[in-house]
Design a protein around this motif. Sequence first.
Motif, PDB file in Angstrom:
ATOM      1  N   GLU A  24      -5.998   3.984  -9.035  1.00 25.49           N
ATOM      2  CA  GLU A  24      -4.576   3.838  -9.357  1.00 25.49           C
ATOM      3  C   GLU A  24      -3.830   3.159  -8.214  1.00 25.49           C
ATOM      4  OE1 GLU A  24      -1.271   6.502 -11.598  1.00 25.49           O
ATOM      5  OE2 GLU A  24      -2.326   7.509  -9.957  1.00 25.49           O
ATOM      6  N   VAL A  25      -4.130   3.570  -6.973  1.00 22.65           N
ATOM      7  CA  VAL A  25      -3.475   2.954  -5.814  1.00 22.65           C
ATOM      8  C   VAL A  25      -3.796   1.467  -5.739  1.00 22.65           C
ATOM      9  CG1 VAL A  25      -3.464   2.858  -3.277  1.00 22.65           C
ATOM     10  CG2 VAL A  25      -3.300   5.072  -4.447  1.00 22.65           C
ATOM     11  N   LYS A  26      -5.057   1.096  -5.882  1.00 22.47           N
ATOM     12  CA  LYS A  26      -5.445  -0.308  -5.766  1.00 22.47           C
ATOM     13  C   LYS A  26      -4.808  -1.157  -6.862  1.00 22.47           C
ATOM     14  CE  LYS A  26      -7.848  -1.882  -3.194  1.00 22.47           C
ATOM     15  NZ  LYS A  26      -7.490  -2.488  -1.886  1.00 22.47           N
ATOM     16  N   GLN A  52      -8.162  -0.083   3.110  1.00 19.66           N
ATOM     17  CA  GLN A  52      -7.005   0.530   2.450  1.00 19.66           C
ATOM     18  C   GLN A  52      -7.435   1.706   1.582  1.00 19.66           C
ATOM     19  OE1 GLN A  52      -4.713  -2.571   0.475  1.00 19.66           O
ATOM     20  NE2 GLN A  52      -3.413  -2.751   2.291  1.00 19.66           N
ATOM     21  N   SER A  53      -8.562   1.575   0.898  1.00 22.11           N
ATOM     22  CA  SER A  53      -9.065   2.689   0.076  1.00 22.11           C
ATOM     23  C   SER A  53      -9.429   3.883   0.949  1.00 22.11           C
ATOM     24  CB  SER A  53     -10.286   2.237  -0.725  1.00 22.11           C
ATOM     25  OG  SER A  53      -9.955   1.199  -1.617  1.00 22.11           O
ATOM     26  N   LEU A  58       0.833  -1.206   0.000  1.00 22.69           N
ATOM     27  CA  LEU A  58       0.000   0.000   0.000  1.00 22.69           C
ATOM     28  C   LEU A  58       0.866   1.254   0.000  1.00 22.69           C
ATOM     29  CD1 LEU A  58      -2.718   1.476   0.220  1.00 22.69           C
ATOM     30  CD2 LEU A  58      -2.500   1.304   2.714  1.00 22.69           C
ATOM     31  N   ILE A  59       1.889   1.295   0.848  1.00 24.23           N
ATOM     32  CA  ILE A  59       2.740   2.484   0.907  1.00 24.23           C
ATOM     33  C   ILE A  59       3.449   2.693  -0.429  1.00 24.23           C
ATOM     34  CG2 ILE A  59       4.831   3.440   1.972  1.00 24.23           C
ATOM     35  CD1 ILE A  59       3.868   2.309   4.621  1.00 24.23           C
ATOM     36  N   ALA A  60       3.968   1.612  -1.010  1.00 24.91           N
ATOM     37  CA  ALA A  60       4.628   1.740  -2.315  1.00 24.91           C
ATOM     38  C   ALA A  60       3.646   2.231  -3.367  1.00 24.91           C
ATOM     39  CB  ALA A  60       5.225   0.395  -2.726  1.00 24.91           C
ATOM     40  N   ALA A 106      -2.119  -4.328  -6.074  1.00 25.60           N
ATOM     41  CA  ALA A 106      -2.201  -5.668  -6.648  1.00 25.60           C
ATOM     42  C   ALA A 106      -0.941  -6.018  -7.429  1.00 25.60           C
ATOM     43  CB  ALA A 106      -3.429  -5.762  -7.554  1.00 25.60           C
ATOM     44  N   GLU A 107      -0.348  -5.028  -8.075  1.00 24.06           N
ATOM     45  CA  GLU A 107       0.862  -5.270  -8.875  1.00 24.06           C
ATOM     46  C   GLU A 107       2.100  -5.468  -8.002  1.00 24.06           C
ATOM     47  OE1 GLU A 107       3.754  -2.636 -11.794  1.00 24.06           O
ATOM     48  OE2 GLU A 107       1.587  -2.258 -11.854  1.00 24.06           O
TER      49      GLU A 107
END
Length: 471
Positions: free
Chosen positions: A461-463, A431-432, A355-357, A467-468
Amino acid sequence: MRPVNVFPGTVVGDYEVTDHLGSGHWGSVYAGRPRRGAPPDLPRRVALKFLPAGRGAPAEAAVARELAFSERARHARLIRTHQVLREPDGTTVLVMERARTSLRSLLDENPERPLPDAARILRELWEALEHMHAEGWVHGDLKPGNVLLAEDGSVRVADFGVAAELEGTHAYTEAVGTQDYLPPEWWERRLSEKGVLTRPATDVWAFGVIAHEVLTGGVHPFAGAAAQARAAEVRGYAAGQVQLRLAPSVPAVWQAIIRDCLAVPYQERMEVTRDLAARMPHGGPPRRRRRAWLIGAAAALAVLIGGGAATAQRMLAPETVSGELRPDAAVPQQYRTAITEAAHSCHQKAVTPALIAAMLYAESRFDPNRRSPATDEYGIAMWTPRVFEHWAPQPPGRKADYLNPDDAIAALGRFLCSLVTTVGYLPGDQQSLIAAGYRMGGDAVREAKGVPPKAEQYIREVKAKVAEYGY
């Protein structure tokens, strides 16, 4: 004597009274459950707090304060009020979240022994106080009996009958309290037509006393066989006639915190505890580090027993830690350690390295020189300088800098950890919610009761990057 006597089996709204749980200054609390035929989506375990009418002006004022605060309290560390009911006789009934136990019970069960998870309990209690004070309220009667623990062990502060809304730097409340947790200035105050003057520093003092008790299994920081004797010691301490002698078993970092909370001048007490959250040791189980160690051990064992890469892969797959960074993720190597440490410093499950990344990518594309003077945002985490100051780490020998990637990432981890409690209770993906809280502010998320429309593209974009980047 109970302020309100209610027989088991009494039906109030959609709930049936079962057992008496306790009584306070102005009301009585009973366990409750949905009555037969009640809607199926009601909470199965509740606490019913009965606040009687017609008990005089002080009681009426207390009921009004409790209602005012309970209807506005929306924080993961504050006991939640599901519903407010009015009985024909004027009694007000608060249908509240029901906790598993209280801090008072835990201390009684662990005499003269530090409580398990003491650091986490104290951190979460401080989160509740920080939120109340930021919202302009003083609890006024903080004590172990009003610190509850939910089924999962997390802290909930309760009983807002003495809570008072600030009028600038202070507030007025009833002349009630619990002697063991009252600050020295309380004893010098005079009752006015508005009540007794109180400040957030009252709660800070009580927190210092509670911290000492939690870390020693109930030992009060001031000597005395009874509350009245300990209160006399407090007054002697304030007059410079008694020294503060904390239990030597209390760790040094907590000794310093407790001494600051018990500073005699209330102005000094508030000043020296501004950064208290950052100074507290992190509690909670080392959930990620322990599992990461197990993964490494499993891989090593596979190689040692000659199973080769295929065996190692089979052993690794079930133990993969959700939220950790993939080795092949497109996250710059120079920031990986800071990202992982920032996530692991928080005991909240939602705050992960992935999440931070992902947020750093969404904020700046990992560019430490990114700047937006128009919005007053700078650096790899696009911090607003005045906001950064509140969450900044304290690196030895220098001042933290929002343009320093390590400092910016550490502060991001701290802010996200706090957002779990201030917006993470809302419906939706946690997280969102916290990512939106960072980008838009916690107030915007609470007003929208979820991710604000203006943050939706950012969250997508964050989510996608979570996942990536992560397992």
